[in-house]
Design an enzyme around this catalytic site. Structure first.
Site, short mmCIF file in Angstrom:
data_model
loop_
_atom_site.label_atom_id
_atom_site.label_comp_id
_atom_site.label_asym_id
_atom_site.label_seq_id
_atom_site.Cartn_x
_atom_site.Cartn_y
_atom_site.Cartn_z
CD GLU A 1 -2.82 3.63 -5.51
OE1 GLU A 1 -3.62 2.69 -5.72
OE2 GLU A 1 -1.59 3.48 -5.35
CG HIS B 1 -2.98 -0.28 -7.06
ND1 HIS B 1 -3.46 0.38 -5.97
CD2 HIS B 1 -2.93 -1.59 -6.71
CE1 HIS B 1 -3.71 -0.47 -5.00
NE2 HIS B 1 -3.39 -1.69 -5.42
NE ARG C 1 -4.44 -0.97 0.21
CZ ARG C 1 -4.78 -1.90 -0.67
NH1 ARG C 1 -3.92 -2.24 -1.62
NH2 ARG C 1 -5.95 -2.50 -0.61
#
Length: 310
Positions: A258, A276, A229
């Site tokens: 993000e 991601h 994370r």
């Protein structure tokens, strides 16, 4: 089979998953809290992603919420204590994404050590005809520290072993079933490691655990890999370390804030950046989405959740 239960969709989902949701449930795409207010009492379930979760402010607008099904393994964006107090069930897609996330960790490690992204740009720019690119670093013999040794961390270790690296891990408790060395002190692991791979869960316990002290310990030849994370890393400290060569580089799949990440990342040549994407394969996202739905179906059929957190 259709339950007709009203479900709030926090995220958008791939077309096959979206179609199945709409076939089984009465779905409502979340837009704003104001628009939600008219249907809020009807909502009995939530389908969401691990990055989005369910903010407490939205949870509090849903008086009849029974279940939250997460398309991912992260629950750091869900107030689990509040959910438990209201007897709201929570499920994730635990176990479905270990392999793809571990693959991404190794891909980022290899790309960072072997300069594959920089070399791609070097060839495309036409520079190869007039000069040679800088030498990279070999993988064999690297000391790889893994922070977080759950299912994903262990899958990373399994893959890394074939490259002939040394390994150790930091975790909240030792894993005696693994032959990898347990290091109970994160700072010591960073001092020892050439590559530090983050596979720890998000949330308050791990927030900013990779700080300036840890990056200094990793050192000028060290590489940081993050598939965990963005909140795990103090980004101001990381940007400073990358700009000042406190560490050699970083491979990052996750960021704070993000997708609107800090613009300074775009200027750094010693990084490999991903959007991601660790679990973002057609195969895994399909399995994840169907398990998310299957948990909802199980709940509304009065059965136990398949992969419960609460």
């Amino acid at each position: 089979m259709s339950t007709n239960a009203d479900i709030l969709l926090i995220d958008s989902f791939p077309a096959p998953i979206d179609t199945r949701l709409k076939t089984l449930f009465t779905t409502h795409q979340f837009t704003t809290p104001q628009e939600l207010s008219t249907i809020a009492p009807r909502i009995r379930g939530v389908a969401t992603g691990g990055g989005s979760g369910l903010p407490l402010a939205i949870m509090n607008l849903l008086p009849n919420l029974e279940v939250i099904s997460v398309n991912g393994v992260g629950t750091d964006q869900i107030d689990l204590a509040a959910a438990q107090a209201r007897n709201i069930r929570v499920a994730t897609t635990l176990g479905t994404l270990n392999d793809d996330v571990a693959d991404m960790a190794l891909s980022l490690m290899l790309s960072s050590l072997r300069n594959t992204v920089q070399n791609d740009a070097f060839v495309r720019s036409g520079q190869w005809s007039t000069q040679q690119p800088p030498l990279a670093r070999t993988v064999r013999g690297r000391k790889v520290g893994i922070v977080g040794f759950g299912n994903i961390g262990q899958a990373i270790a399994h893959r890394a072993a074939v490259f002939g690296v040394e390994m150790a891990y930091f975790n909240s408790r030792p894993r005696p079933e693994s032959a990898v060395r347990f290091e109970p002190n994160l700072l010591s692991l960073a001092e020892w490691a050439d590559v530090l791979i983050l596979a720890v869960s998000g949330g308050p316990r791990s927030a900013n655990m990779i700080n300036a002290e840890i990056l200094q310990a990793l050192g000028a030849d060290g590489i940081l890999i993050n598939i965990a994370r963005g909140t795990v890393v103090d980004e101001a400290a990381l940007l400073h370390a990358l700009k000042n060569n406190t560490i050699a580089g970083a491979g990052l799949d996750v960021f704070q804030n993000e997708p609107t990440i800090h613009p300074e990342f775009f200027t750094l040549q010693n990084t490999v950046l991903q959007a991601h994407q660790a679990s973002a394969t057609i195969e895994t996202r399909t399995v994840m989405g169907n398990l998310m739905i299957d948990n909802l179906v199980a709940h509304f059929e009065g059965k136990p959740l398949l992969t419960p957190i609460l």
